[in-house]
Design an enzyme around this catalytic site. Structure first.
Site, PDB file in Angstrom:
ATOM      1  CB  SER A   1     -35.793  25.893  27.569  1.00 29.30           C
ATOM      2  OG  SER A   1     -34.510  25.460  27.921  1.00 29.30           O
TER       3      SER A   1
ATOM      4  CG  ASP B   1     -33.586  25.401  24.537  1.00 25.07           C
ATOM      5  OD1 ASP B   1     -34.549  26.161  24.393  1.00 25.07           O
ATOM      6  OD2 ASP B   1     -33.025  25.216  25.634  1.00 25.07           O
TER       7      ASP B   1
END
Length: 303
Positions: free
Chosen positions: A42, A155
């Site tokens: 991320s 993510d």
């Protein structure tokens, strides 16, 4: 002759708290510790990619000047997939940073993502660096997922919040992990909810961020005699993601612990407060200072 151990840096996810990675990297460099391998999840993938590309100075200069109005200008709203398309953000990065294939970066780099159809973890080690970062930062409900090789990716923090396993797979001998979630549980629900205000100017980024943080709390009716206010919609979502991230991180670290775990204190920084870079960067520097005994025990400090 024994070879020099390869140092791997595993940079965890955490949205706006991720600017702390910059402070960690700076403080490690001051100690003479420079990674050979960078693995990111991320926001950790975003910062790690700029480090691997030799662009960290430009990133730090940009985030230190970032204001809420500029953050709002990057938000391209939509109804499907995620609240934001993310096209404005990636367009800015393509203009601001030179996109190179991952194989051509100055340091070995990898990013994690999650296959939405199956829940599988994938490691992005080839192709466009910015495309890999975009997949890794696709936080569900906030940023739309992206297609890559017939897989819909979101993510990487859903399955691997701190990518120690990726760093080891990239043949790091010593792994320094940076966990951004060490003190965040429940923080999103502790702040008092402000009283409803008149509808502000929709073009004002600061006002918009305040409204988003309040969410629907002012519209919810009271429950019987309980006069406590419900947390904001964003507060509930953020707290839920925090729980998931902390639990998964603890589980994975128990099975594959890093050699050094650096834990910046970031509970005071909100998930979307990207304009608080200076505070987050300083928290990263302080966390390295607190980790000096562990760095020394790992043989990373010169005497």
């Amino acid at each position: 002759m024994p070879r020099t151990p390869r140092i791997g840096l595993a940079l965890g996810g955490g949205s706006a708290r991720g600017w702390a990675h910059i402070g960690v990297i700076r403080a490690l460099s001051d100690l003479g510790i420079r990674p050979d391998i960078v693995a990111g999840t991320s926001i950790g993938a975003l910062v790690g990619a700029t480090l691997a590309a030799g662009e960290l100075d430009r990133l730090e200069e940009w985030v230190r000047k970032l204001a809420r109005r500029e953050i709002f200008a990057l938000m391209d709203f939509q109804l499907g997939g995620g609240m934001l398309k993310g096209e404005r953000l990636m367009s800015l990065f393509r203009d601001y940073f030179h996109d190179r294939p991952i194989e051509a970066l100055d340091l070995e780099f990898g990013a994690t993502a999650t296959v939405l159809q199956t829940g599988a973890e994938v490691w992005l080690r080839h192709g466009s660096t910015l495309d890999a970062v975009r997949a890794s930062i696709a936080l569900p409900a906030l940023l739309a997922p992206v297609w890559r090789d017939d897989q819909l990716l979101v993510d990487g923090g859903l399955v691997n919040p701190v990518p120690i396993s990726l760093a080891r797979a990239m043949e790091a001998d010593i792994v320094i992990a940076v966990d951004l979630a060490s003190d965040i549980l429940g923080r999103a629900l502790r702040e008092p909810v402000p009283e409803p205000e008149p509808v502000p100017d929709a073009t004002n980024g600061s006002d918009w961020m305040q409204r988003l943080n309040r969410g629907l709390s002012g519209l919810l009716p009271g429950q019987g005699s309980d006069t406590r206010r419900a947390p904001s919609m964003l507060g509930v979502v953020t707290a839920s993601i925090d729980i998931m991230q902390v639990r998964i991180t603890r589980s994975r670290m128990a099975g594959d612990p890093p050699d050094v775990n650096i834990t910046p204190r970031l509970g005071h920084v909100g998930v979307l407060e990207f304009d608080r870079a200076a505070e987050a960067i300083e928290a990263g520097r302080l966390a390295v200072q607190a980790s000096l005994p562990a760095l020394d025990a790992a043989g990373l400090l010169s005497h």
